[in-house]
Design an enzyme around this catalytic site. Structure first.
Site, PDB file in Angstrom:
ATOM      1  CD  GLU A 114      10.970   1.864  -1.325  1.00 28.25           C
ATOM      2  OE1 GLU A 114      10.699   0.747  -0.927  1.00 28.25           O
ATOM      3  OE2 GLU A 114      10.785   2.916  -0.806  1.00 28.25           O
ATOM      4  CD  GLU A 123      16.998  -0.496  -7.891  1.00 26.12           C
ATOM      5  OE1 GLU A 123      17.816  -0.839  -7.479  1.00 26.12           O
ATOM      6  OE2 GLU A 123      17.025   0.630  -8.446  1.00 26.12           O
TER       7      GLU A 123
END
Length: 656
Positions: A114, A123
């Site tokens: 992910e 992220e």
């Protein structure tokens, strides 16, 4: 199931690094040996960072981590928790099946996993999509997910207020120690960022002051902007004080708008608010890999009245979203940070303002100083509270603050608040290095009379509670520098535990079988799974805030398992205890923590157990849950051993 983009343009050679991006920012893979990975690990006893080899096929290379350490490192990632999130996996599978209907389609899978975090952007979602659109994708590609929308809600919460308003809370303590003196109210504050936190357990302690409002929308089929700003008008739903903004996001995974995944709090998912997308089904289990986010307002918060109209300025950059509440003149309510400003995690802010915690340390130090007049005191850790306290209570002493994490920032901070705490900077020295680097020259060839610590090491807040036994290692390194009658505080640590029912946490870490048609059995041992494993394998002990772990129930009283005596140099320890169950239920494991005994009379103790929300506990999950009851005299035998070389504690348990 990874994030996926369909509609590849012919990839240039430079695209390779994009295809290999993964979730764990502390994991790097060797291009020369695909079976080998390198994990960055913080040595808990020294504070040194070190690279360890994991997943090495032969496991015989110099520097390779032993199997137990490999499992511990990989188990600390979010992979297992993500793969046990059935709602997530099901939503991605349905959306991918709908998007990739043409067998000849060229598909780009972005990520080892992910690229979304609890905040959505942390992220690297935006730069990843930018590069994909610039170099890899056809025009108007199909994407899974199709869109993401972030939402927020204004809340009042005394608990969340304590996590950011240190000045008001230490004013209430009225004990004479000022971490945030008048005129410098924000010199120590929470980091200005969104903080990931499970907010469902706070539902009864939160007062909602607005309906949910939309913040930003991200269309994955278009190249995202690096930064944006959005001014939001909010109508309040009640009188109160805005202490925080709780935020979450909703994924629309398909272009048709039939498949959604939401990280919203339970009270939002169960509401009947119109036009607020929900999950494809509302059977989403508790999970740890995506939490809610909390943005703290500064100071006492923002007072509001019902039906008042507020202006909120939201902005995002490449990796984060931030907020500013505006006054009627459209001016930001938040002040600017100065060079001497220290930012700490919310739990540390709440602890520093806690009247009972402060009182315990103040009493222990006053008792220590009443018995002697120390000439040289070492604050072994990053405790600004103890550095201020000892300096103000003992003006004739030389106080040396190690501050291995804070370093120059800690020195600048002490300089700023010295006058308000009635001590001179002539009597305090900040070394700013680790214990192993301290020399007799630093002490001007004098002996240490008083060695103190909370213990607390900046940057280690997410580690297991006994990894603050770094204090014991420091005491050992100082051994030749201690005076014969040196006083050490805390004088010992006691390893405590209790049996727990933790069904949500255990389910999130259970062994994998078939995940949307793919066999994952091979990774169970590597990722530290529980249940259906061969033999009597013991899973890893991992750090959690137990109060944030979904449903929890204590099944036994608290037991002592092992003592760490700081009057002695660090050494291996072993302990065992029989756990008798006080309540019936399903035992999923044990919560483990350390109680710090401050004085030799054992009268002043600071507990880091699950009754406090300011510390993480260690959680040792069982391979298989066990039904227990006091009626049938069921019991558990728990053993533990401490390795002074690694700082690790290994647990074993058996039931009868």
């Amino acid at each position: 199931m990874p994030g996926c983009l369909a509609g590849l343009a012919p990839p240039p050679p430079a695209a390779l690094h994009l295809l290999l991006r993964g979730r764990s920012r502390r994991m790097a893979f060797s291009a020369a040996a695909p079976s080998r990975a390198f994990q960055l690990r913080l040595n808990p006893l020294t504070g040194d960072s070190e690279w360890l080899v994991v997943d090495e096929a032969e496991g015989e290379d110099v520097g390779a981590a032993p199997p137990q350490t490999q499992r511990q490192l990989l188990a600390a990632t979010s992979y297992l928790d993500m793969l046990n999130d059935a709602a997530r996996n099901r939503a991605y599978r349905r959306a991918i099946d709908a998007a990739v209907s043409d067998p000849s389609a060229r598909v780009l899978d972005i990520g080892v996993s992910e690229i979304l975090d609890s905040e959505l952007l942390g992220e690297g979602l935006i730069p990843t999509l930018q590069q994909a659109h610039d170099s890899l994708l056809v025009k108007n590609p199909k994407t899974v997910p199709y869109r993401a929308t972030t939402y927020g809600q204004l809340v009042e919460s005394p608990f969340l207020w304590k996590m950011h308003d240190l000045h008001s809370n230490e004013a209430n303590a009225a004990d004479g120690v000022w971490l945030t003196p008048d005129g410098m109210e924000n010199i120590v504050s929470v980091k200005l960022q969104q903080h990931a936190m499970q907010c469902d357990p706070l539902e009864d302690e939160i007062r909602l002051l607005s309906e949910p409002f939309k913040v930003f929308e991200f269309d994955f089929s278009e190249r995202p902007e690096s930064q944006r700003e959005n001014k939001i008008t909010i109508k309040t739903t009640g009188d109160g004080c805005v202490h925080a903004i709780i935020s979450w996001w909703v994924l629309q995974l398909d272009s048709a708008g039939s498949i959604f995944y939401s990280t919203a709090p339970k009270w939002v998912r169960q509401s009947s608010i119109k036009d607020l997308p929900q999950c494809a089904d509302d059977t989403k289990d508790w999970c740890d890999h995506w939490k809610h986010c909390v943005w703290f307002t500064q100071g006492r918060g923002a007072p509001v009245m019902k039906d008042q109209t507020l202006s909120l300025r939201a902005s995002h950059n490449l990796t984060s979203i931030s907020y500013q509440l505006l006054n009627p003149n459209d001016e930001a309510c938040n002040g600017n940070l100065k060079a001497d400003h220290l930012t700490l995690l919310p739990e540390r802010i709440a602890l520093y303002g806690d009247i009972y915690w402060r009182s315990a340390l103040i009493t222990a130090i006053k008792n220590a100083l009443s018995d002697r007049s120390p000439q040289t005191c070492i604050v072994a850790d990053d405790s600004i509270f103890l550095a201020l306290l000892v300096s103000s209570l003992s003006p004739s002493s030389k106080v040396i603050a190690m501050f291995p994490g804070l370093r120059d920032k800690g020195a600048t901070y002490l300089q700023a608040v010295a006058k308000a705490n009635n001590f001179s900077m002539d009597q305090i020295q900040v070394i700013g290095k680790r214990a192993a680097s301290l020399s007799t020259d630093d002490l001007e060839h004098k002996k240490i009379n008083l060695l103190v610590g909370e213990p607390f090491y900046c940057g280690s807040e997410g580690m297991l509670p006994w990894q603050n036994l770094r204090f014991w290692n420091a005491r050992t390194l100082f051994d030749s520098m201690l005076s014969a009658d040196a006083l050490i505080m805390p004088c010992k640590g006691v390893l405590k535990l209790c049996a727990m029912s933790l069904p949500d946490l255990w389910k999130s870490r259970r062994s994998l079988k078939d995940v949307e048609g793919f066999d994952h059995l091979v990774v169970n041992e590597t990722l530290g799974a529980c249940g259906d494993l061969p033999g009597e394998q013991q899973g890893p002990c991992l750090p959690y805030y137990v109060w944030q772990c979904g449903y929890t129930k204590k099944l036994s009283k608290v037991y002592s398992l092992m003592d760490f005596n700081f009057s002695e140099p660090i050494h291996s320890c072993f302990g065992k205890t029989k756990i008798e169950f006080a309540d019936a239920g399903t035992c999923h494991g044990f919560a483990v923590w350390i109680d710090w005994v401050l004085d030799e009379k054992n009268s002043i103790v600071i507990s880091t157990g699950p009754d406090s929300r300011y510390w993480k506990q260690g959680v040792q999950l069982l391979s298989k849950p066990v039904e227990v009851s006091p009626a049938d005299d069921s019991a558990a035998l728990v053993e533990a051993s401490f390795d002074p070389a690694s700082g690790d504690i290994v647990f074993t348990s058996s039931f009868s």
